[in-house]
Design a protein around this motif. Structure first.
Motif, PDB file in Angstrom:
ATOM      1  N   ALA A  82       0.821  -1.213   0.000  1.00 44.56           N
ATOM      2  CA  ALA A  82       0.000   0.000   0.000  1.00 44.56           C
ATOM      3  C   ALA A  82       0.853   1.260   0.000  1.00 44.56           C
ATOM      4  O   ALA A  82       0.551   2.239  -0.704  1.00 44.56           O
ATOM      5  CB  ALA A  82      -0.925  -0.013   1.221  1.00 44.56           C
ATOM      6  N   LEU A  83       1.953   1.261   0.760  1.00 52.09           N
ATOM      7  CA  LEU A  83       2.801   2.450   0.867  1.00 52.09           C
ATOM      8  C   LEU A  83       3.838   2.540  -0.250  1.00 52.09           C
ATOM      9  O   LEU A  83       4.421   3.606  -0.485  1.00 52.09           O
ATOM     10  CB  LEU A  83       3.525   2.443   2.222  1.00 52.09           C
ATOM     11  N   GLY A  84       4.088   1.429  -0.913  1.00 45.06           N
ATOM     12  CA  GLY A  84       5.074   1.423  -1.985  1.00 45.06           C
ATOM     13  C   GLY A  84       6.501   1.483  -1.482  1.00 45.06           C
ATOM     14  O   GLY A  84       7.400   1.971  -2.181  1.00 45.06           O
ATOM     15  N   ARG A  85       6.730   1.004  -0.270  1.00 44.27           N
ATOM     16  CA  ARG A  85       8.091   0.978   0.274  1.00 44.27           C
ATOM     17  C   ARG A  85       8.199  -0.139   1.293  1.00 44.27           C
ATOM     18  O   ARG A  85       7.195  -0.546   1.897  1.00 44.27           O
ATOM     19  CB  ARG A  85       8.459   2.302   0.930  1.00 44.27           C
ATOM     20  N   PRO A  86       9.402  -0.647   1.519  1.00 44.92           N
ATOM     21  CA  PRO A  86       9.570  -1.671   2.549  1.00 44.92           C
ATOM     22  C   PRO A  86       9.524  -1.054   3.947  1.00 44.92           C
ATOM     23  O   PRO A  86       9.868   0.118   4.142  1.00 44.92           O
ATOM     24  CB  PRO A  86      10.952  -2.257   2.242  1.00 44.92           C
ATOM     25  N   LEU A  87       9.091  -1.849   4.913  1.00 44.66           N
ATOM     26  CA  LEU A  87       9.150  -1.444   6.314  1.00 44.66           C
ATOM     27  C   LEU A  87      10.480  -1.909   6.891  1.00 44.66           C
ATOM     28  O   LEU A  87      10.937  -3.017   6.603  1.00 44.66           O
ATOM     29  CB  LEU A  87       8.000  -2.062   7.105  1.00 44.66           C
ATOM     30  N   SER A  88      11.108  -1.056   7.718  1.00 46.41           N
ATOM     31  CA  SER A  88      12.421  -1.412   8.262  1.00 46.41           C
ATOM     32  C   SER A  88      12.494  -1.039   9.739  1.00 46.41           C
ATOM     33  O   SER A  88      11.734  -0.193  10.225  1.00 46.41           O
ATOM     34  CB  SER A  88      13.536  -0.685   7.504  1.00 46.41           C
ATOM     35  N   TRP A  89      13.441  -1.663  10.430  1.00 47.54           N
ATOM     36  CA  TRP A  89      13.627  -1.366  11.854  1.00 47.54           C
ATOM     37  C   TRP A  89      14.153   0.053  12.047  1.00 47.54           C
ATOM     38  O   TRP A  89      13.949   0.660  13.109  1.00 47.54           O
ATOM     39  CB  TRP A  89      14.576  -2.376  12.494  1.00 47.54           C
ATOM     40  N   GLN A  90      14.804   0.616  11.056  1.00 43.92           N
ATOM     41  CA  GLN A  90      15.329   1.972  11.171  1.00 43.92           C
ATOM     42  C   GLN A  90      14.214   3.019  11.105  1.00 43.92           C
ATOM     43  O   GLN A  90      14.264   4.039  11.795  1.00 43.92           O
ATOM     44  CB  GLN A  90      16.355   2.255  10.054  1.00 43.92           C
ATOM     45  N   THR A  91      13.172   2.750  10.319  1.00 46.44           N
ATOM     46  CA  THR A  91      12.116   3.751  10.126  1.00 46.44           C
ATOM     47  C   THR A  91      10.793   3.380  10.775  1.00 46.44           C
ATOM     48  O   THR A  91       9.947   4.249  11.013  1.00 46.44           O
ATOM     49  CB  THR A  91      11.870   3.982   8.620  1.00 46.44           C
ATOM     50  N   ASP A  92      10.581   2.102  11.074  1.00 43.50           N
ATOM     51  CA  ASP A  92       9.258   1.646  11.525  1.00 43.50           C
ATOM     52  C   ASP A  92       9.356   0.742  12.756  1.00 43.50           C
ATOM     53  O   ASP A  92       8.605  -0.227  12.896  1.00 43.50           O
ATOM     54  CB  ASP A  92       8.565   0.885  10.384  1.00 43.50           C
ATOM     55  N   ASP A  93      10.259   1.066  13.656  1.00 40.86           N
ATOM     56  CA  ASP A  93      10.554   0.206  14.802  1.00 40.86           C
ATOM     57  C   ASP A  93       9.304  -0.146  15.614  1.00 40.86           C
ATOM     58  O   ASP A  93       8.999  -1.321  15.842  1.00 40.86           O
ATOM     59  CB  ASP A  93      11.590   0.891  15.695  1.00 40.86           C
ATOM     60  N   LEU A  94       8.581   0.865  16.073  1.00 41.11           N
ATOM     61  CA  LEU A  94       7.448   0.611  16.961  1.00 41.11           C
ATOM     62  C   LEU A  94       6.349  -0.168  16.247  1.00 41.11           C
ATOM     63  O   LEU A  94       5.749  -1.087  16.815  1.00 41.11           O
ATOM     64  CB  LEU A  94       6.897   1.938  17.492  1.00 41.11           C
ATOM     65  N   ALA A  95       6.075   0.184  15.001  1.00 41.40           N
ATOM     66  CA  ALA A  95       5.034  -0.516  14.244  1.00 41.40           C
ATOM     67  C   ALA A  95       5.390  -1.988  14.057  1.00 41.40           C
ATOM     68  O   ALA A  95       4.520  -2.870  14.162  1.00 41.40           O
ATOM     69  CB  ALA A  95       4.820   0.158  12.892  1.00 41.40           C
ATOM     70  N   LEU A  96       6.656  -2.272  13.775  1.00 41.74           N
ATOM     71  CA  LEU A  96       7.073  -3.659  13.576  1.00 41.74           C
ATOM     72  C   LEU A  96       7.048  -4.448  14.880  1.00 41.74           C
ATOM     73  O   LEU A  96       6.823  -5.662  14.870  1.00 41.74           O
ATOM     74  CB  LEU A  96       8.476  -3.694  12.953  1.00 41.74           C
TER      75      LEU A  96
END
Length: 661
Positions: free
Chosen positions: A455-469
């Motif tokens: 949906a976002l067109g990008r990978p999720l990463s621990w550097q940018t999406d820590d809490l969500a992951l």
């Protein structure tokens, strides 16, 4: 005169159960030739009826049900004191009705209402004005109500109802009663359990009996009455500063009656010094209260057991032991067959087999559990026909069998879960006898993260999406464990503790999902210490591994070596800030000042950071505390906005106060 108190395990507006317990207490008292029986506060309706006390029909029904109680009081030599609400002219009063030989002598009304901590009595009741009386009517009969005294067998007696006795000497009814010639003060109570509170109550009763030179009879409610609050069922009889009778607290029985004889014709010397009780064992107190609270919740919710996401961490392990202790303590006091009948979730055939042989039938133990893709029989069929009560080993086996029926656990691992926590969960489940499942949730996590990445067109990463992951892992665990609980018709236990609640260190609809949150009123440091105690004192070797692990959510990659205290602060500091802020009600600057006085070796700037972090997290997470599953009140305070501590969901977040530190 033979005086008795009876602790009753009642339920709000459960007329059948409440009346049955009242009748049983009256029959036990009659058999013991008791001459005055005190039953607990509001025992006819239940104390926890909440806003129903504002309904006309509730008090009207209670007055009608009282006529049944009246019919059971046939002994002219015995007075029975029964608690119920009476509603007059749109106002509800908390009263104790005095009955003798099927005659209602009157209703003593409570003069002071509890309005602190877990109590909100002024919302439901009106205080009775000292020195005044009125009448209450039913059909063609009418009876006095108000500030009354009574006489029985030549003894004058009057009432302090629960909170009345906790007021300063210049306010409470006792001195006014003794001035009117009262020799006996009767106190029907609904005084909630909190660790170490029994010592305070003991001192209160003995001191009153000494100061006012009277005999003092105290009887409390018993058990988890309405969901959150547990009552310890304490019965105390004291005379002129001397303890005459005290019972064992937190019984699994429905009716616990204690009595003693008092010679009112003699004037004993006043005891000058009140001997204190031994220092309460809070670990053992908590164990008994938590077990009884869970047992009453189970049977009153008409459930078939508990389901627990057993992570192998301290909190979930404490919950698992609490269920095992529910079984052990209940069987120890009631006997296995009576325990099973009272639980309400065992078949008649199983109860009869246990009564005859001391074990569940082999067929009941052939249930297979799936663990890591392997099928295994967790407990062997019971072959020993000797009764469990005659054989300690057989007793342990039976307790494990019963626990297995009541507790189903699942370890829901991810790539971030360690072997240590898996083994911790597995070893404890085996130790207590619980059903144990093991599955991973990586596929479900990948499914959700993949949808959002697309949906976002990008990978999720621990550097940018820590809490969500982190959160998605905790949240994905909920649907499967909820499904298991629904299929088994069981209550889902959620395992959050008070320290996590304070700072919102939890995932809503994830690790907070559940029907009941039994340890949400207990801080994390106490949980850790309690488990060490339980391993040794309660003989749970399955706790050996968890007691050597650092608390961790295990939501980040293993190489990160995530721990709770690194994410937050040391738990002992967190708990101290919480207590200073919301029990002692200090402001942020005062809290910081106290911390620096108490922790002189700590870095002053680090303490400031901890205080700022605590208040910031506290303020933004009130909405989470509003949504926690019902929790038990076990300590002298808790953070539940529905029982002890209210705080706005939206606020300024102590912005100016923290900036000024």
């Amino acid at each position: 005169m033979r005086l008795a108190g009876a602790a009753l395990n009642q339920t709000p507006i459960d007329w059948t159960t409440n009346l049955r317990n009242i009748r049983e207490a009256i029959e036990q008292a009659r058999a013991a030739q008791v001459e005055l029986l005190c039953l607990p506060e509001l025992c006819l309706t239940g104390y926890g009826c909440e806003d129903l006390f504002l309904h006309d029909w509730l008090s009207a029904t209670a007055l009608e049900k009282l006529q049944q109680v009246r019919a059971w009081c046939t002994d002219p030599q015995m007075v029975v004191c029964v608690g119920l609400p009476v509603r007059l002219d749109g106002r509800t009063y908390n009263t104790a009705c005095v009955i003798r030989n099927q005659e209602i002598l009157g209703f003593a009304a409570k003069q002071f209402l509890a309005n602190d901590g877990v109590h909100y009595e002024p919302r439901f009741f009106n205080s009775w004005v000292a020195g005044t009386t009125t009448t209450v009517e039913l059909g063609d009969e009418q009876w006095p109500l108000g500030d009354l005294t009574f006489e029985h067998l030549g003894v004058q007696f009057g009432f302090e109802i629960c909170e009345d006795a906790w007021r300063p000497a210049e306010d409470r009814p006792a001195p006014r009663l003794t001035a009117r010639g009262v020799q006996l003060i009767v106190n029907p109570s609904a005084s909630h359990f909190a660790m170490s509170k029994t010592d305070v109550r003991y001192q209160l009763v003995l001191k009153a009996s000494r100061d006012y030179q009277v005999t003092y009879l105290y009887a409390n409610l018993l058990g988890n009455e309405a969901g959150r609050i547990t009552y310890d069922g304490e019965i105390l009889i004291a005379r002129n500063g001397e303890l005459l009778k005290r019972n064992q607290l937190l019984s699994f029985k429905d009716v616990d009656l204690e009595y003693t004889d008092v010679d009112f014709s003699q004037e004993p010397a006043v005891t000058e010094e009140i001997v204190p009780l031994p220092v309460p064992d809070e670990y053992r107190e908590l164990n008994q209260a938590l077990s009884l609270a869970l047992f009453d919740y189970l049977r009153k919710a008409r459930s078939r057991g508990f389901v627990l996401s057993l992570s192998g961490g301290a909190d979930s392990c404490m919950c698992a032991v609490a269920v095992a202790e529910l079984v052990r303590l209940g069987v120890e006091e009631l006997g296995a067959a009576a325990f099973m009948r009272k639980a309400g979730c065992f078949s008649t055939a199983d109860i009869e087999h246990v009564a005859a042989h001391g074990t569940l039938p082999p067929a009941a133990e052939a249930t297979l559990a799936v663990d890591a893709g392997r099928t295994q029989q967790v407990l062997p069929p019971a072959g020993n026909q000797q009764l469990a009560t005659d054989n300690p080993q057989l007793t342990t086996t039976l307790n494990q069998q019963l626990t297995r029926r009541l507790l189903t656990c699942a370890y829901q691992g991810t790539v971030n879960s360690s072997d240590d926590t898996y083994l911790s969960a597995k070893e404890l489940a085996d130790n207590v006898g619980a059903v144990f499942f093991n599955w991973d949730i990586d596929q479900e996590v990948r499914g959700y993260t993949g949808k959002i990445e697309q949906a976002l067109g990008r990978p999720l990463s621990w550097q940018t999406d820590d809490l969500a992951l982190q959160n998605i892992q905790a949240r994905v665990r909920a649907p499967s464990i909820w499904l298991l609980a629904n299929v088994l018709n069981c209550l889902l236990i959620t395992t959050s503790n008070r320290s996590e609640a304070a700072v919102g260190y939890c995932t809503m609809d994830g690790d907070t999902a559940g029907s009941i949150s039994p340890i949400a009123g207990v801080d994390k440091d106490f949980v850790k210490k309690w488990l060490v105690w339980a391993e040794k004192e309660l003989n749970y070797p399955g706790l050996h591994r968890v007691n050597r692990l650092q608390p961790t959510a295990e939501l980040r990659p293993l190489e990160d070596k995530q721990t709770d205290e690194r994410d937050l602060m040391p738990y002992v500091v967190l708990n101290r800030i919480e207590r200073l802020a919301f029990y002692e009600r200090l402001g942020p600057s005062q809290v910081l000042e106290r911390l620096r006085e108490e922790l002189v070796e700590a870095d002053r700037e680090q303490l400031k950071t901890y205080v700022q972090r605590f208040y910031a997290l506290w303020s933004r997470n009130q909405w989470k505390r509003e949504r926690y599953a019902p929790s038990f009140h076990l300590d002298d305070y808790n953070l539940d906005p529905r029982s002890w501590l209210r705080f706005p969901i939206l606020s300024g977040g102590f912005g100016e106060e923290l900036a000024a530190l």
